[in-house]
Design an enzyme around this catalytic site. Structure first.
Site, PDB file in Angstrom:
ATOM      1  N   GLY A 198      17.577   1.599 -13.702  1.00  0.00           N
ATOM      2  CA  GLY A 198      18.928   1.730 -14.232  1.00  0.00           C
ATOM      3  C   GLY A 198      19.404   3.153 -14.466  1.00  0.00           C
ATOM      4  CB  SER A 199      18.306   6.538 -13.412  1.00  0.00           C
ATOM      5  OG  SER A 199      18.319   6.480 -12.011  1.00  0.00           O
ATOM      6  CG  ASN A 200      22.042   5.595  -9.441  1.00  0.00           C
ATOM      7  OD1 ASN A 200      22.772   6.539  -9.135  1.00  0.00           O
ATOM      8  ND2 ASN A 200      20.817   5.445  -8.951  1.00  0.00           N
ATOM      9  CG  LEU A 257      15.784  -4.279  -5.346  1.00  0.00           C
ATOM     10  CD1 LEU A 257      14.311  -4.309  -5.746  1.00  0.00           C
ATOM     11  CD2 LEU A 257      16.003  -3.263  -4.217  1.00  0.00           C
ATOM     12  CG  HIS A 275      20.756   2.890   1.429  1.00  0.00           C
ATOM     13  ND1 HIS A 275      19.919   1.806   1.245  1.00  0.00           N
ATOM     14  CD2 HIS A 275      20.150   3.680   2.349  1.00  0.00           C
ATOM     15  CE1 HIS A 275      18.868   1.943   2.024  1.00  0.00           C
ATOM     16  NE2 HIS A 275      18.983   3.062   2.711  1.00  0.00           N
ATOM     17  CG  ASP A 285      21.178  -1.108   3.003  1.00  0.00           C
ATOM     18  OD1 ASP A 285      21.656  -1.217   1.850  1.00  0.00           O
ATOM     19  OD2 ASP A 285      19.974  -1.024   3.244  1.00  0.00           O
ATOM     20  CD  GLU A 321      20.661   7.326  -5.425  1.00  0.00           C
ATOM     21  OE1 GLU A 321      20.617   6.612  -4.417  1.00  0.00           O
ATOM     22  OE2 GLU A 321      19.914   7.141  -6.408  1.00  0.00           O
TER      23      GLU A 321
HETATM   24  C1  GRF Z   1      18.641   4.240  -6.207  1.00  0.00           C
HETATM   25  O1  GRF Z   1      17.953   5.204  -5.456  1.00  0.00           O
HETATM   26  C2  GRF Z   1      19.641   3.544  -5.351  1.00  0.00           C
HETATM   27  O2  GRF Z   1      20.137   4.301  -4.300  1.00  0.00           O
HETATM   28  C3  GRF Z   1      18.865   2.400  -4.773  1.00  0.00           C
HETATM   29  O3  GRF Z   1      17.974   2.022  -5.801  1.00  0.00           O
HETATM   30  C4  GRF Z   1      17.708   3.130  -6.651  1.00  0.00           C
HETATM   31  C5  GRF Z   1      17.999   2.657  -8.041  1.00  0.00           C
HETATM   32  O4  GRF Z   1      17.540   3.539  -9.017  1.00  0.00           O
HETATM   33  N1  GRF Z   1      19.717   1.371  -4.270  1.00  0.00           N
HETATM   34  P1  GRF Z   1      17.958   3.312 -10.527  1.00  0.00           P
HETATM   35  O5  GRF Z   1      17.524   1.906 -10.928  1.00  0.00           O
HETATM   36  O6  GRF Z   1      19.436   3.496 -10.629  1.00  0.00           O
HETATM   37  O7  GRF Z   1      17.203   4.329 -11.314  1.00  0.00           O
END
Ligand code: GRF
Length: 201
Positions: free
Chosen positions: A14-16, A88, A107, A148, A177
């Site tokens: 969940g870092s994004n 996923l 991605h 994708d 990202e």
């Molecule tokens: C990211 O690299 C994103 O591009 C991919 O999965 C990863 C998720 O990372 N689809 P996080 O859970 O947001 O840390």
């Protein structure tokens, strides 16, 4: 246009999602109103991250995505935009149709290279390393029911050094990202708002 309501779907760390929540915290354009995860809290860091920002992550089962229960949750939360961030599972056709032009994915590579089934997480960065690429990056694209494959809306790239291992590549890509995903979403929402005002204007 009313303030837009964003949902984030994730499967892992969940870092994004965190970067997106932080970005829209003070936004007049949009709010993150719902975060969902198909893994339980014991297997996904996202619950802790969103809780520390004042939003509980909702757990759900893969079957609830397939049978439309997740779509119902999004509709009852009056969600306008769906953002996949490390999610996923394949999105069912009905949900793709419902959020057409309002659902994006990120991605961790420069699509169309290194995309498709099995290309997730470190598998992507290992493949980039094995191919001897001199650059990698991140891609934001519209979501379709194939992995994708939707049209690309934004890419950012980073240079790779020959000695970069997959872990370093992953770090470089994650930085991009975190810096650009929320900004790309913001730009898409603004574009949509302009289109709407042109149509009504
Ligand atoms: C990211 O690299 C994103 O591009 C991919 O999965 C990863 C998720 O990372 N689809 P996080 O859970 O947001 O840390």
């Amino acid at each position: 246009m009313e303030k837009q309501r964003i949902a984030v779907l994730a499967s892992g760390s969940g870092s994004n999602a965190e970067a997106i929540l932080r970005y829209f915290e003070d936004s007049a354009l949009a709010d993150v109103v719902w975060v969902g995860c198909n893994r339980p809290e014991t297997h996904a860091g996202i619950y802790k991250r969103t809780r520390s920002l004042g939003l509980e992550t909702t757990p759900f089962q893969a079957s609830e995505l397939r049978n439309g229960a997740v779509l119902d949750m999004l509709c009852s939360s009056q969600v306008d935009w769906v953002v996949l961030a490390g999610f996923l599972l394949r999105i069912p056709e009905a949900m793709v149709g419902h959020f057409k032009g309002r659902m994006v994915n990120i991605h961790p590579a420069l699509l169309p290279d290194f995309g498709g089934k099995g290309m997730y997480g470190m598998h992507v960065h290992q493949a980039v390393k094995a191919a001897g690429c001199v650059e990698s990056g991140m891609t934001v694209h519209w979501v379709t029911s194939a992995y994708d494959e939707g049209d690309v809306v934004f890419q950012a790239s980073c240079a790779l050094e020959p000695e970069d291992e997959p872990e370093q590549i992953a770090q470089k890509v994650a930085q991009l990202e975190h810096r650009y995903y929320a900004r790309a979403i913001d730009a898409l929402i603004q574009d949509a708002a302009e289109q709407t005002s042109l149509q009504h204007g």
